[in-house]
Motif scaffolding. Structure first.
Motif, PDB file in Angstrom:
ATOM      1  N   VAL A 277       0.862  -1.092   0.138  1.00 33.38           N
ATOM      2  CA  VAL A 277      -0.024   0.042  -0.037  1.00 33.38           C
ATOM      3  C   VAL A 277       1.036   1.145   0.026  1.00 33.38           C
ATOM      4  CG1 VAL A 277      -1.969   1.348   1.249  1.00 33.38           C
ATOM      5  CG2 VAL A 277      -1.843  -1.293   1.168  1.00 33.38           C
ATOM      6  N   TRP A 278       0.647   2.040  -0.967  1.00 32.01           N
ATOM      7  CA  TRP A 278       1.366   3.233  -1.150  1.00 32.01           C
ATOM      8  C   TRP A 278       0.632   4.728  -1.161  1.00 32.01           C
ATOM      9  CZ3 TRP A 278       6.408   1.445  -3.496  1.00 32.01           C
ATOM     10  CH2 TRP A 278       6.215  -0.058  -3.938  1.00 32.01           C
ATOM     11  N   MET A 279       1.127   5.409  -0.322  1.00 30.16           N
ATOM     12  CA  MET A 279       0.427   6.763  -0.341  1.00 30.16           C
ATOM     13  C   MET A 279       1.191   7.387  -1.858  1.00 30.16           C
ATOM     14  SD  MET A 279      -0.170   7.618   3.440  1.00 30.16           S
ATOM     15  CE  MET A 279      -1.533   8.810   3.128  1.00 30.16           C
ATOM     16  N   PRO A 280       0.581   8.566  -2.239  1.00 33.72           N
ATOM     17  CA  PRO A 280       1.130   9.338  -3.248  1.00 33.72           C
ATOM     18  C   PRO A 280       2.626   9.711  -2.855  1.00 33.72           C
ATOM     19  CG  PRO A 280      -0.998   9.934  -3.170  1.00 33.72           C
ATOM     20  CD  PRO A 280      -0.709   9.060  -1.908  1.00 33.72           C
ATOM     21  N   GLY A 281       3.511   9.522  -3.865  1.00 33.75           N
ATOM     22  CA  GLY A 281       5.028   9.874  -3.705  1.00 33.75           C
ATOM     23  C   GLY A 281       5.771   8.877  -2.931  1.00 33.75           C
ATOM     24  N   GLN A 282       5.085   7.903  -2.326  1.00 38.03           N
ATOM     25  CA  GLN A 282       5.993   6.807  -1.591  1.00 38.03           C
ATOM     26  C   GLN A 282       6.821   5.908  -2.626  1.00 38.03           C
ATOM     27  OE1 GLN A 282       3.288   5.226   1.359  1.00 38.03           O
ATOM     28  NE2 GLN A 282       3.851   6.720   2.900  1.00 38.03           N
ATOM     29  N   GLN A 283       7.943   5.526  -2.255  1.00 42.65           N
ATOM     30  CA  GLN A 283       8.605   4.692  -3.313  1.00 42.65           C
ATOM     31  C   GLN A 283       9.560   3.787  -2.379  1.00 42.65           C
ATOM     32  OE1 GLN A 283      10.989   7.067  -5.746  1.00 42.65           O
ATOM     33  NE2 GLN A 283      12.593   7.807  -4.201  1.00 42.65           N
ATOM     34  N   THR A 284      10.201   2.795  -3.148  1.00 37.56           N
ATOM     35  CA  THR A 284      10.960   2.064  -2.638  1.00 37.56           C
ATOM     36  C   THR A 284      12.716   2.450  -3.050  1.00 37.56           C
ATOM     37  OG1 THR A 284      11.458   0.679  -4.760  1.00 37.56           O
ATOM     38  CG2 THR A 284       9.780  -0.067  -3.386  1.00 37.56           C
ATOM     39  N   MET A 285      13.506   2.047  -2.246  1.00 36.44           N
ATOM     40  CA  MET A 285      14.929   1.964  -2.636  1.00 36.44           C
ATOM     41  C   MET A 285      15.151   1.140  -4.085  1.00 36.44           C
ATOM     42  SD  MET A 285      16.772   3.684  -0.419  1.00 36.44           S
ATOM     43  CE  MET A 285      18.321   3.104  -0.548  1.00 36.44           C
ATOM     44  N   ILE A 286      16.130   1.566  -4.664  1.00 34.64           N
ATOM     45  CA  ILE A 286      16.467   0.636  -5.912  1.00 34.64           C
ATOM     46  C   ILE A 286      17.009  -0.660  -5.356  1.00 34.64           C
ATOM     47  CG2 ILE A 286      18.168   0.479  -7.888  1.00 34.64           C
ATOM     48  CD1 ILE A 286      18.196   3.544  -8.103  1.00 34.64           C
ATOM     49  N   HIS A 287      16.419  -1.799  -5.783  1.00 31.90           N
ATOM     50  CA  HIS A 287      16.896  -2.877  -5.017  1.00 31.90           C
ATOM     51  C   HIS A 287      16.493  -4.173  -5.923  1.00 31.90           C
ATOM     52  CE1 HIS A 287      12.259  -2.849  -5.030  1.00 31.90           C
ATOM     53  NE2 HIS A 287      12.314  -4.053  -4.853  1.00 31.90           N
ATOM     54  N   ASP A 288      16.879  -5.379  -5.756  1.00 31.18           N
ATOM     55  CA  ASP A 288      16.690  -6.571  -6.609  1.00 31.18           C
ATOM     56  C   ASP A 288      16.194  -7.491  -5.462  1.00 31.18           C
ATOM     57  OD1 ASP A 288      18.943  -7.483  -5.511  1.00 31.18           O
ATOM     58  OD2 ASP A 288      20.048  -7.450  -7.359  1.00 31.18           O
ATOM     59  N   HIS A 289      16.096  -8.926  -6.087  1.00 29.78           N
ATOM     60  CA  HIS A 289      15.093  -9.723  -5.337  1.00 29.78           C
ATOM     61  C   HIS A 289      15.883 -11.035  -5.094  1.00 29.78           C
ATOM     62  CE1 HIS A 289      11.511  -7.740  -4.294  1.00 29.78           C
ATOM     63  NE2 HIS A 289      11.572  -6.931  -5.490  1.00 29.78           N
ATOM     64  N   VAL A 290      15.782 -11.783  -4.294  1.00 29.87           N
ATOM     65  CA  VAL A 290      16.491 -13.154  -3.848  1.00 29.87           C
ATOM     66  C   VAL A 290      15.680 -14.344  -4.796  1.00 29.87           C
ATOM     67  CG1 VAL A 290      16.934 -12.767  -1.574  1.00 29.87           C
ATOM     68  CG2 VAL A 290      15.009 -13.784  -1.977  1.00 29.87           C
ATOM     69  N   ALA A 291      14.568 -13.948  -5.499  1.00 34.35           N
ATOM     70  CA  ALA A 291      13.960 -14.997  -6.286  1.00 34.35           C
ATOM     71  C   ALA A 291      12.828 -14.293  -7.220  1.00 34.35           C
ATOM     72  CB  ALA A 291      13.411 -16.087  -5.447  1.00 34.35           C
ATOM     73  N   TRP A 292      12.119 -15.154  -7.880  1.00 32.84           N
ATOM     74  CA  TRP A 292      11.390 -14.482  -8.842  1.00 32.84           C
ATOM     75  C   TRP A 292      10.130 -13.650  -7.929  1.00 32.84           C
ATOM     76  CZ3 TRP A 292       6.420 -15.994  -8.261  1.00 32.84           C
ATOM     77  CH2 TRP A 292       6.078 -17.392  -7.586  1.00 32.84           C
ATOM     78  N   CYS A 293       9.611 -12.842  -8.806  1.00 26.69           N
ATOM     79  CA  CYS A 293       8.624 -12.157  -8.258  1.00 26.69           C
ATOM     80  C   CYS A 293       7.501 -11.771  -9.267  1.00 26.69           C
ATOM     81  CB  CYS A 293       9.214 -10.678  -7.618  1.00 26.69           C
ATOM     82  SG  CYS A 293       7.938  -9.542  -6.878  1.00 26.69           S
ATOM     83  N   VAL A 294       6.459 -11.551  -8.970  1.00 28.70           N
ATOM     84  CA  VAL A 294       5.034 -11.074  -9.724  1.00 28.70           C
ATOM     85  C   VAL A 294       4.309 -10.019  -9.049  1.00 28.70           C
ATOM     86  CG1 VAL A 294       3.026 -11.867 -10.877  1.00 28.70           C
ATOM     87  CG2 VAL A 294       5.132 -13.591 -10.840  1.00 28.70           C
ATOM     88  N   THR A 295       4.068  -8.972  -9.932  1.00 30.64           N
ATOM     89  CA  THR A 295       3.306  -7.990  -9.151  1.00 30.64           C
ATOM     90  C   THR A 295       2.295  -7.834 -10.065  1.00 30.64           C
ATOM     91  OG1 THR A 295       4.480  -6.194 -10.299  1.00 30.64           O
ATOM     92  CG2 THR A 295       5.467  -6.791  -8.405  1.00 30.64           C
ATOM     93  N   GLY A 296       1.000  -7.290  -9.387  1.00 30.84           N
ATOM     94  CA  GLY A 296      -0.111  -6.921 -10.020  1.00 30.84           C
ATOM     95  C   GLY A 296      -0.908  -5.847  -9.359  1.00 30.84           C
ATOM     96  N   VAL A 297      -1.183  -4.626 -10.170  1.00 29.28           N
ATOM     97  CA  VAL A 297      -1.556  -3.388  -9.597  1.00 29.28           C
ATOM     98  C   VAL A 297      -3.224  -3.684  -9.422  1.00 29.28           C
ATOM     99  CG1 VAL A 297      -1.777  -1.038  -9.875  1.00 29.28           C
ATOM    100  CG2 VAL A 297       0.208  -2.009 -10.690  1.00 29.28           C
ATOM    101  N   LEU A 298      -3.570  -3.353  -8.159  1.00 25.61           N
ATOM    102  CA  LEU A 298      -4.874  -3.516  -7.818  1.00 25.61           C
ATOM    103  C   LEU A 298      -5.811  -2.191  -8.066  1.00 25.61           C
ATOM    104  CD1 LEU A 298      -4.988  -5.997  -5.080  1.00 25.61           C
ATOM    105  CD2 LEU A 298      -4.803  -6.589  -7.438  1.00 25.61           C
ATOM    106  N   GLN A 299      -5.105  -0.940  -7.402  1.00 22.73           N
ATOM    107  CA  GLN A 299      -5.770   0.172  -7.545  1.00 22.73           C
ATOM    108  C   GLN A 299      -4.772   1.382  -7.767  1.00 22.73           C
ATOM    109  OE1 GLN A 299      -7.925   0.963  -3.694  1.00 22.73           O
ATOM    110  NE2 GLN A 299      -6.680   2.622  -3.180  1.00 22.73           N
ATOM    111  N   GLY A 300      -4.896   2.339  -8.083  1.00 23.14           N
ATOM    112  CA  GLY A 300      -3.991   3.576  -8.400  1.00 23.14           C
ATOM    113  C   GLY A 300      -3.032   3.124  -9.688  1.00 23.14           C
ATOM    114  N   ARG A 301      -1.887   3.634  -9.531  1.00 23.23           N
ATOM    115  CA  ARG A 301      -0.775   3.390 -10.635  1.00 23.23           C
ATOM    116  C   ARG A 301       0.756   3.306  -9.775  1.00 23.23           C
ATOM    117  NH1 ARG A 301      -1.758   8.878 -13.345  1.00 23.23           N
ATOM    118  NH2 ARG A 301       0.294  10.098 -12.685  1.00 23.23           N
TER     119      ARG A 301
END
Ligand SMILES: [Fe+2]
Length: 198
Positions: A99-123
């Motif tokens: 859950v992200w409020m406007p303007g919130q972001q991650t650090m630049i990162h990678d992952h230990v394994a595969w990942c799948v993302t799906g946006v449910l609301q907003g962009r």
């Protein structure tokens, strides 16, 4: 990055004193769990598994209200939130909602394994980076604006990225990881505090 997890392992799991499991704070549809499990058990490579799980997630993206209570769908001014929805008992995959409020972001990162993302609301705005051969700088390789309904799957290596809510409303996305984030806390392999060139 401060990936805040509010998750716990299902009550049926035995607690391992060496690793405190995070609590489950939302709901993952049983049909999606079954579909992801079927793909994981094929034993295919990471990218192929990610692509197939992406297809499964795209076919059954839930309504945010079906997976998180209203109190968790508002977001937190302190930073984006990750809520554990499900952890497969054998540790092969787990599911969270972010859950992200406007303007919130991650650090630049990678992952230990595969990942799948799906946006449910907003962009969500996603930037993908390439690491220079000397490992000292990054360059922007691609960027995508992912609206509600967008699903993507990726696998290491080459999965260095950053995600930001560039919209003016709360964004909610679903994430399926080929790792047990109830034990790991998250699936981040590395954060990259490096300059971005070009
Ligand atoms: Fe990520």
């Amino acid at each position: 990055m401060s990936l805040t997890s509010t998750a716990s392992a299902p009550a049926s799991r035995q607690a391992d004193p060496a690793t405190i499991a995070a609590p489950v704070t939302g709901t993952c549809p049983h049909s999606l769990v079954r579909a992801v499990r079927a793909e994981v058990r094929r034993g295919l490579g990471w990218q192929c598994t990610a692509d197939r799980v992406a297809t499964a997630l795209h076919a059954s993206l839930p309504d945010p209200a079906a997976i998180l209570p209203a109190s968790l769908r508002r977001g937190d001014p302190a930073g984006y939130q990750s809520h554990l929805l499900y952890a497969e008992p054998d540790g092969t995959f787990s599911v969270s909602a972010m859950v992200w409020m406007p303007g919130q972001q991650t650090m630049i990162h990678d992952h230990v394994a595969w990942c799948v993302t799906g946006v449910l609301q907003g962009r969500e705005y996603e930037e993908i980076f390439a690491l220079a051969d000397d490992g000292r700088t990054l360059s922007l390789a691609a960027r995508n604006v992912n609206p509600a309904g967008a699903v993507s799957g990726f696998a290491p290596p080459g999965d260095i990225h950053r995600v930001r809510n560039t919209g003016d409303t709360v964004a909610i996305s679903m994430h399926v990881y080929g790792a047990d984030i109830s034990r790991l806390g998250n699936s981040i392999r590395r954060e990259y505090a490096l300059p971005v060139r070009g």
